[in-house]
Design a protein around this motif. Structure first.
Motif, PDB file in Angstrom:
ATOM      1  N   LEU A   1      57.398  68.696 -23.653  1.00 12.31           N
ATOM      2  CA  LEU A   1      58.289  67.640 -24.119  1.00 12.31           C
ATOM      3  C   LEU A   1      59.744  68.084 -24.059  1.00 12.31           C
ATOM      4  N   ALA A   2      59.983  69.303 -24.483  1.00 12.14           N
ATOM      5  CA  ALA A   2      61.350  69.810 -24.444  1.00 12.14           C
ATOM      6  C   ALA A   2      61.828  69.942 -23.003  1.00 12.14           C
ATOM      7  N   ASP A   3      60.928  70.366 -22.100  1.00 16.01           N
ATOM      8  CA  ASP A   3      61.297  70.497 -20.692  1.00 16.01           C
ATOM      9  C   ASP A   3      61.621  69.146 -20.072  1.00 16.01           C
ATOM     10  N   ILE A   4      60.829  68.136 -20.413  1.00 16.62           N
ATOM     11  CA  ILE A   4      61.095  66.790 -19.897  1.00 16.62           C
ATOM     12  C   ILE A   4      62.458  66.318 -20.380  1.00 16.62           C
ATOM     13  N   GLU A   5      62.753  66.546 -21.630  1.00 15.03           N
ATOM     14  CA  GLU A   5      64.037  66.125 -22.190  1.00 15.03           C
ATOM     15  C   GLU A   5      65.200  66.887 -21.548  1.00 15.03           C
ATOM     16  N   THR A   6      64.968  68.143 -21.200  1.00 13.57           N
ATOM     17  CA  THR A   6      66.014  68.941 -20.557  1.00 13.57           C
ATOM     18  C   THR A   6      66.303  68.430 -19.150  1.00 13.57           C
ATOM     19  N   VAL A   7      65.224  68.137 -18.412  1.00 14.76           N
ATOM     20  CA  VAL A   7      65.364  67.691 -17.028  1.00 14.76           C
ATOM     21  C   VAL A   7      65.881  66.253 -16.953  1.00 14.76           C
ATOM     22  N   ALA A   8      65.343  65.402 -17.816  1.00 11.51           N
ATOM     23  CA  ALA A   8      65.711  63.986 -17.790  1.00 11.51           C
ATOM     24  C   ALA A   8      66.024  63.513 -19.209  1.00 11.51           C
ATOM     25  N   PRO A   9      67.229  63.783 -19.691  1.00 13.45           N
ATOM     26  CA  PRO A   9      67.583  63.370 -21.057  1.00 13.45           C
ATOM     27  C   PRO A   9      67.363  61.874 -21.274  1.00 13.45           C
ATOM     28  N   GLY A  10      66.736  61.549 -22.386  1.00 18.90           N
ATOM     29  CA  GLY A  10      66.476  60.159 -22.720  1.00 18.90           C
ATOM     30  C   GLY A  10      65.230  59.584 -22.073  1.00 18.90           C
ATOM     31  N   ALA A  11      64.483  60.397 -21.324  1.00 18.82           N
ATOM     32  CA  ALA A  11      63.285  59.906 -20.635  1.00 18.82           C
ATOM     33  C   ALA A  11      62.169  59.577 -21.619  1.00 18.82           C
ATOM     34  N   LEU A  12      62.160  60.236 -22.744  1.00 17.38           N
ATOM     35  CA  LEU A  12      61.132  59.993 -23.748  1.00 17.38           C
ATOM     36  C   LEU A  12      61.761  59.531 -25.054  1.00 17.38           C
ATOM     37  N   PRO A  13      62.229  58.295 -25.101  1.00 14.57           N
ATOM     38  CA  PRO A  13      62.812  57.825 -26.361  1.00 14.57           C
ATOM     39  C   PRO A  13      61.728  57.771 -27.440  1.00 14.57           C
ATOM     40  N   LEU A  14      62.081  58.182 -28.622  1.00 14.91           N
ATOM     41  CA  LEU A  14      61.105  58.216 -29.708  1.00 14.91           C
ATOM     42  C   LEU A  14      61.107  56.883 -30.452  1.00 14.91           C
ATOM     43  N   GLN A  15      60.472  55.911 -29.823  1.00 18.38           N
ATOM     44  CA  GLN A  15      60.305  54.605 -30.431  1.00 18.38           C
ATOM     45  C   GLN A  15      59.225  54.706 -31.502  1.00 18.38           C
ATOM     46  N   PRO A  16      59.234  53.795 -32.487  1.00 22.14           N
ATOM     47  CA  PRO A  16      58.272  53.877 -33.587  1.00 22.14           C
ATOM     48  C   PRO A  16      56.811  53.987 -33.129  1.00 22.14           C
ATOM     49  N   ARG A  17      56.433  53.244 -32.119  1.00 19.93           N
ATOM     50  CA  ARG A  17      55.045  53.302 -31.645  1.00 19.93           C
ATOM     51  C   ARG A  17      54.726  54.676 -31.054  1.00 19.93           C
ATOM     52  N   ARG A  18      55.658  55.223 -30.288  1.00 15.66           N
ATOM     53  CA  ARG A  18      55.448  56.548 -29.687  1.00 15.66           C
ATOM     54  C   ARG A  18      55.375  57.619 -30.770  1.00 15.66           C
ATOM     55  N   VAL A  19      56.201  57.513 -31.801  1.00 17.97           N
ATOM     56  CA  VAL A  19      56.174  58.470 -32.905  1.00 17.97           C
ATOM     57  C   VAL A  19      54.819  58.401 -33.624  1.00 17.97           C
ATOM     58  N   ALA A  20      54.331  57.194 -33.853  1.00 19.14           N
ATOM     59  CA  ALA A  20      53.025  57.036 -34.499  1.00 19.14           C
ATOM     60  C   ALA A  20      51.917  57.676 -33.667  1.00 19.14           C
ATOM     61  N   ILE A  21      51.991  57.521 -32.354  1.00 17.55           N
ATOM     62  CA  ILE A  21      50.995  58.132 -31.462  1.00 17.55           C
ATOM     63  C   ILE A  21      51.088  59.656 -31.539  1.00 17.55           C
ATOM     64  N   MET A  22      52.310  60.172 -31.538  1.00 16.41           N
ATOM     65  CA  MET A  22      52.485  61.620 -31.615  1.00 16.41           C
ATOM     66  C   MET A  22      51.964  62.175 -32.935  1.00 16.41           C
ATOM     67  N   LEU A  23      52.218  61.472 -34.026  1.00  9.74           N
ATOM     68  CA  LEU A  23      51.729  61.928 -35.326  1.00  9.74           C
ATOM     69  C   LEU A  23      50.208  61.869 -35.391  1.00  9.74           C
ATOM     70  N   ALA A  24      49.622  60.828 -34.799  1.00  5.45           N
ATOM     71  CA  ALA A  24      48.162  60.721 -34.772  1.00  5.45           C
ATOM     72  C   ALA A  24      47.550  61.803 -33.886  1.00  5.45           C
ATOM     73  N   ALA A  25      48.267  62.190 -32.843  1.00  7.84           N
ATOM     74  CA  ALA A  25      47.758  63.203 -31.912  1.00  7.84           C
ATOM     75  C   ALA A  25      47.753  64.606 -32.507  1.00  7.84           C
ATOM     76  N   LEU A  26      48.438  64.814 -33.606  1.00  3.77           N
ATOM     77  CA  LEU A  26      48.469  66.144 -34.217  1.00  3.77           C
ATOM     78  C   LEU A  26      47.068  66.669 -34.514  1.00  3.77           C
ATOM     79  N   ASP A  27      46.177  65.786 -34.942  1.00  2.74           N
ATOM     80  CA  ASP A  27      44.814  66.211 -35.276  1.00  2.74           C
ATOM     81  C   ASP A  27      44.033  66.699 -34.067  1.00  2.74           C
ATOM     82  N   GLU A  28      44.415  66.247 -32.892  1.00  4.20           N
ATOM     83  CA  GLU A  28      43.702  66.596 -31.660  1.00  4.20           C
ATOM     84  C   GLU A  28      44.284  67.826 -30.967  1.00  4.20           C
ATOM     85  N   CYS A  29      45.413  68.308 -31.433  1.00  7.11           N
ATOM     86  CA  CYS A  29      46.114  69.407 -30.770  1.00  7.11           C
ATOM     87  C   CYS A  29      45.717  70.756 -31.357  1.00  7.11           C
TER      88      CYS A  29
END
Length: 115
Positions: A1-29
């Motif tokens: 994620l950090a590499d993507i942001e470095t290469v293409a700033p703003g490519a992964l905006p943290l919209q509420p839905r994306r944040v919810a998915i990331m928080l839900a994914a914590l259990d699977e990581c």
């Protein structure tokens, strides 16, 4: 994620839905995946208000009990960022009580010799 942001700033905006998915994914990581997600959120997430901060804190507070100190510290970092948006003194005090015991536990674990 950090590499993507470095290469293409703003490519992964943290919209509420994306944040919810990331928080839900914590259990699977695995532990380092959790660290990466939590650190990315702590760095990039814009906390809108106290309600948003409370919901993020609730999602990550269980990570304070994680066996990996790296996961616990990444969760703590995100929670402290959220704490800046809390407006009610009772909420802040509740958060500090949640954080105190895991921090003391990590400190006491540090007294054991490394094998």
């Amino acid at each position: 994620l950090a590499d993507i942001e470095t290469v293409a700033p703003g490519a992964l905006p943290l919209q509420p839905r994306r944040v919810a998915i990331m928080l839900a994914a914590l259990d699977e990581c695995g532990e380092w995946g959790q660290v990466a997600l939590l650190d990315t959120l702590a760095e990039k997430l814009e906390i809108k208000d106290a309600s948003h901060a409370d919901s993020v804190i609730e999602c990550v507070s269980a990570r304070l009990q994680h066996a990996s100190h790296a996961v616990a510290m990444s969760a703590l970092r995100l929670m402290l960022k959220c704490m800046q948006k809390l407006t009610q003194r009772a909420s802040i005090e509740r958060l500090l009580r949640k954080v105190a015991r895991p921090l003391l536990s990590m400190l006491s674990d540090g007294e054991q010799p490394i094998k």
